[in-house]
Design an enzyme around this catalytic site. Structure first.
Site, PDB file in Angstrom:
ATOM      1  N   GLU A 141       0.880  -1.163   0.000  1.00  0.00           N
ATOM      2  CA  GLU A 141       0.000   0.000   0.000  1.00  0.00           C
ATOM      3  C   GLU A 141       0.928   1.226   0.000  1.00  0.00           C
ATOM      4  O   GLU A 141       1.799   1.327   0.868  1.00  0.00           O
ATOM      5  CB  GLU A 141      -0.859  -0.031   1.266  1.00  0.00           C
TER       6      GLU A 141
ATOM      7  N   ARG B  65       4.654 -12.681   9.938  1.00  0.00           N
ATOM      8  CA  ARG B  65       5.349 -11.449   9.591  1.00  0.00           C
ATOM      9  C   ARG B  65       6.646 -11.351  10.384  1.00  0.00           C
ATOM     10  O   ARG B  65       6.795 -11.963  11.444  1.00  0.00           O
ATOM     11  CB  ARG B  65       4.461 -10.238   9.839  1.00  0.00           C
TER      12      ARG B  65
ATOM     13  N   LYS C  94       4.199   0.745   9.332  1.00  0.00           N
ATOM     14  CA  LYS C  94       4.339   2.021   8.630  1.00  0.00           C
ATOM     15  C   LYS C  94       3.710   3.160   9.410  1.00  0.00           C
ATOM     16  O   LYS C  94       4.201   4.276   9.390  1.00  0.00           O
ATOM     17  CB  LYS C  94       3.715   1.913   7.234  1.00  0.00           C
TER      18      LYS C  94
HETATM   19  P1  ATP Z   1       2.510  -2.098   7.957  1.00  0.00           P
HETATM   20  O1  ATP Z   1       1.933  -2.806   9.134  1.00  0.00           O
HETATM   21  O2  ATP Z   1       3.952  -1.796   8.085  1.00  0.00           O
HETATM   22  O3  ATP Z   1       1.718  -0.913   7.536  1.00  0.00           O
HETATM   23  P2  ATP Z   1       1.227  -3.499   5.869  1.00  0.00           P
HETATM   24  O4  ATP Z   1       0.937  -4.935   5.911  1.00  0.00           O
HETATM   25  O5  ATP Z   1       0.083  -2.614   6.072  1.00  0.00           O
HETATM   26  O6  ATP Z   1       2.435  -3.194   6.815  1.00  0.00           O
HETATM   27  P3  ATP Z   1       1.499  -3.362   3.065  1.00  0.00           P
HETATM   28  O7  ATP Z   1       2.023  -2.262   2.236  1.00  0.00           O
HETATM   29  O8  ATP Z   1       0.066  -3.692   2.976  1.00  0.00           O
HETATM   30  O9  ATP Z   1       1.915  -3.040   4.552  1.00  0.00           O
HETATM   31  O10 ATP Z   1       2.379  -4.662   2.839  1.00  0.00           O
HETATM   32  C1  ATP Z   1       2.756  -5.169   1.604  1.00  0.00           C
HETATM   33  C2  ATP Z   1       3.121  -6.615   1.770  1.00  0.00           C
HETATM   34  O11 ATP Z   1       4.185  -6.751   2.695  1.00  0.00           O
HETATM   35  C3  ATP Z   1       1.957  -7.416   2.306  1.00  0.00           C
HETATM   36  O12 ATP Z   1       1.858  -8.610   1.566  1.00  0.00           O
HETATM   37  C4  ATP Z   1       2.317  -7.658   3.732  1.00  0.00           C
HETATM   38  O13 ATP Z   1       1.790  -8.851   4.177  1.00  0.00           O
HETATM   39  C5  ATP Z   1       3.849  -7.683   3.686  1.00  0.00           C
HETATM   40  N1  ATP Z   1       4.404  -7.271   4.975  1.00  0.00           N
HETATM   41  C6  ATP Z   1       4.159  -6.132   5.652  1.00  0.00           C
HETATM   42  N2  ATP Z   1       4.805  -6.121   6.830  1.00  0.00           N
HETATM   43  C7  ATP Z   1       5.488  -7.283   6.907  1.00  0.00           C
HETATM   44  C8  ATP Z   1       6.340  -7.886   7.888  1.00  0.00           C
HETATM   45  N3  ATP Z   1       6.633  -7.265   9.030  1.00  0.00           N
HETATM   46  N4  ATP Z   1       6.857  -9.100   7.617  1.00  0.00           N
HETATM   47  C9  ATP Z   1       6.588  -9.717   6.462  1.00  0.00           C
HETATM   48  N5  ATP Z   1       5.786  -9.234   5.513  1.00  0.00           N
HETATM   49  C10 ATP Z   1       5.236  -8.021   5.716  1.00  0.00           C
HETATM   50 MG    MG Z   2      -1.620  -3.718   4.510  1.00  0.00          MG
END
Ligand code: ATP
Ligand code: MG
Length: 573
Positions: free
Chosen positions: A35, A260, A270
């Site tokens: 995102e 994760r 983020k």
């Molecule tokens: P955040 O919690 O940092 O905002 P998010 O999941 O909202 O993370 P996205 O941009 O939606 O962020 O993530 C893109 C991809 O990265 C998704 O497939 C998500 O599952 C993966 N991802 C995000 N954070 C992690 C993590 N800590 N470990 C492994 N994969 C991750």
């Molecule tokens: Mg997300």
């Protein structure tokens, strides 16, 4: 290509058996769906390495897809940084960069299709009412009074929603599933909501936006993804993912969840990282203390080290916290093998060798990398005025302090034995400003012909030729292993480490680093691995970031060298 056996995991096992069964006509197609609402962090790197790595190893494809369904928080700056970071990590989406917003027309058509099949309805409950009606984990929900609307009425209302004829928040489109489901995600989840917000790509074309659960599975389907890999939080959303694709009878990727990454002494969210940036707790997204990919890059981590780290931590189905040391070791091991050694003094103390000729400059031979003989040697100037580290000298040394002290003899690495004869102090402050020493000309190269022993070897630089630089030392961003583990009402930011950055402005580095470029990496002997800062360095001022400290001390190196010598002697006997 990597050996599949070495990095096997449960996801690769699923893919192997799918390939055996010729599922998806033998295709493997993954995606990385960020995102664009912040910079990528090391957790995303895990997901990138996993998705792009699988595509690479199975000769499949991996798409980069910006999940831009929530226009409130998104920004073009983030899109560009994400592209940079994925490329820098060494992965290539070729011509397959997509946006969920590319599919807004198709998604709208799918919503109409669901309504026509009697599987979605427009609901006019307020968001609070929807919450009330949803029930709880222990209590079933209640049907919305709008659930029984006819297909025609729903089609007409959904049309009005799209045309902006209804107020924000007045209605949503919901899936018609089961208000008594034990899974809360299945209790008629919202699929579309009204949001009169300009989208960074589609402008004001839309005033309704699809919800994540609706957009995500269908974007996967449209792109003909085979394995939709996501983190464990989405386990409960999987039945909805499957339900939507089944109802619409479209290509159906398999959602697979993995744990994760959590890293000790930092936060990987983020939202929290944005808070640190906005609140000025760090110096931007690429602050070398940040766990962002851009921060780690600026700090001096190589993409190879991050890929290596991601491989090492593996992929599991349960959440845990990986120790920061594992990340540090990934770069340490690489730089131990590859990096040029230099001598640098970061907290200088002036040393004058009284019996050394005033205008003489000697070239001392130094080894570039003891781990790699092919890197050869270099010459380091030695002269009458030198710098050593302040903490390598003590006027009144305690028992276990073996370095320089009044009257004591030590070795200067590669050069000579010196003995401290006199301590010069500032009259007013009493601060030590200089040491007057003598050297033994017979000990050239750091060996004494009479077998005389010294207990310490110090690094040093010659004052006249040294290059002045700023050096920044970093510590963990948070003092606590899990900074978010706080009592109720306590903010995780109270765990920020107030000593995470130490800036040393007057450091001296041997002249061999002259002409080295931004991003250049060195081992400063005894101090750690350092990288020239890409943001604050200039032709006038060099700034070095410490990537990591050294794990091995000279004690160990000396022991190893002794061992080697003894072995040599034995063999020659
Ligand atoms: P955040 O919690 O940092 O905002 P998010 O999941 O909202 O993370 P996205 O941009 O939606 O962020 O993530 C893109 C991809 O990265 C998704 O497939 C998500 O599952 C993966 N991802 C995000 N954070 C992690 C993590 N800590 N470990 C492994 N994969 C991750
Ligand atoms: Mg997300």
């Amino acid at each position: 290509m990597e050996n599949k056996k070495d990095n096997s995991n449960f996801i690769r096992d699923i893919i192997d058996s799918d390939l055996k069964a010729n599922k998806n006509e033998g295709r493997v197609h993954t995606r990385f769906p960020p995102e664009p609402n912040g910079y990528l962090h090391i957790g995303h790197a895990k997901s990138i390495c996993l998705n792009f790595g699988i595509a690479k190893d199975y000769r499949g494809l991996c798409n980069l897809r910006f999940d831009d369904t929530n226009p409130v928080k998104e920004d073009v700056e983030y899109v560009e940084s994400i592209k940079d970071d994925v490329k820098w990590l060494g992965f290539d989406w070729s011509d397959r960069m997509f946006y969920s917003s590319d599919y807004f027309n198709e998604l709208y058509d799918y919503a109409i299709e669901l309504i026509k099949r009697g599987k979605a309805y427009v609901c006019d409950l307020t968001s609070e009412e929807i919450r009330e009606y949803r029930g709880t984990l222990t209590q079933p929900g209640k049907n919305s009074p709008y659930r029984a609307r006819s297909v025609e009425e729903n089609l007409s209302l959904f049309q009005q929603l799209k045309e902006g004829k209804l107020e924000d928040g007045s209605s949503v489109l919901r899936a018609k599933i089961d208000m008594a489901s034990s899974n809360l995600s299945m209790r008629d989840p919202a699929l579309y909501r009204i949001r009169r917000i300009t989208h960074h790509r589609t402008g004001d074309k839309w005033c309704i936006y699809p919800m994540y659960d609706f957009a995500h599975c269908l974007s996967d389907s449209i792109e003909r993804i085979t394995h939709s890999i996501c983190t464990l939080e989405f386990v409960n959303n999987r039945p909805l993912y499957d339900w939507l694709l089944e109802q619409l009878n479209v290509h159906h990727p398999q959602q697979i969840e993995f744990a994760r990454l959590n890293l000790s002494h930092t936060v990987l969210s983020k939202r929290k990282l944005l808070e640190l940036v906005k609140g000025g707790y760090v110096d931007g997204w690429n602050d070398p203390r940040m766990p962002t990919i851009s921060g780690l890059r600026r700090r001096g981590y190589t993409s190879e080290s991050i890929r290596k780290f991601c491989e090492r931590i593996g992929v599991a189905k349960f959440n845990s916290i990986v120790d920061a040391v594992v990340l540090e070791n990934s770069i340490r091991e690489i730089l131990n093998q590859k990096s040029q050694r230099v001598m640098a003094v970061i907290r200088p103390l002036r040393v004058v060798i009284d019996n050394y000729p005033e205008d003489k400059v000697e070239k001392i031979e130094a080894i570039n990398n003891p781990e790699d003989e092919t890197m050869g040697t270099r010459e380091v100037p030695f002269s009458r005025v030198l710098y050593i580290e302040k903490d390598d000298f003590m006027e009144e040394p305690p028992k276990k302090f073996f370095r320089l002290a009044p009257g004591r003899e030590v070795r200067l690495r590669y050069a000579y034995f010196i003995t401290c004869q006199k301590v010069v102090k500032n009259d007013k402050t009493g601060e030590i400003v200089e040491l007057r020493c003598t050297y033994d000309p017979e000990t050239k190269g750091g060996n004494s012909p009479d077998g005389r022993k010294v207990k310490a070897t110090l690094h040093w630089v010659s004052a006249l030729e040294a290059i002045k630089a700023e050096v920044r030392l970093y510590d963990h961003l948070f003092v606590k292993r899990d900074p978010t583990d706080v009592e109720e009402g306590v903010d995780y930011k109270s765990n920020l480490n107030s000593n995470s950055l130490e800036s040393l402005n007057t450091c001296f580095i041997e002249p061999s680093i002259k002409g080295s470029k931004i991003g250049g990496r060195y081992q400063f002997e005894r101090l750690g691995y350092f990288c020239i800062d890409s943001v604050d360095s200039s032709a006038e001022k060099l700034v070095f970031n410490r990537i990591v400290s050294l794990r091995d001390t000279w004690a160990k190196i000396d022991k190893a060298a002794k061992q080697k010598n003894q072995n040599k002697k034995k063999n020659s006997k």
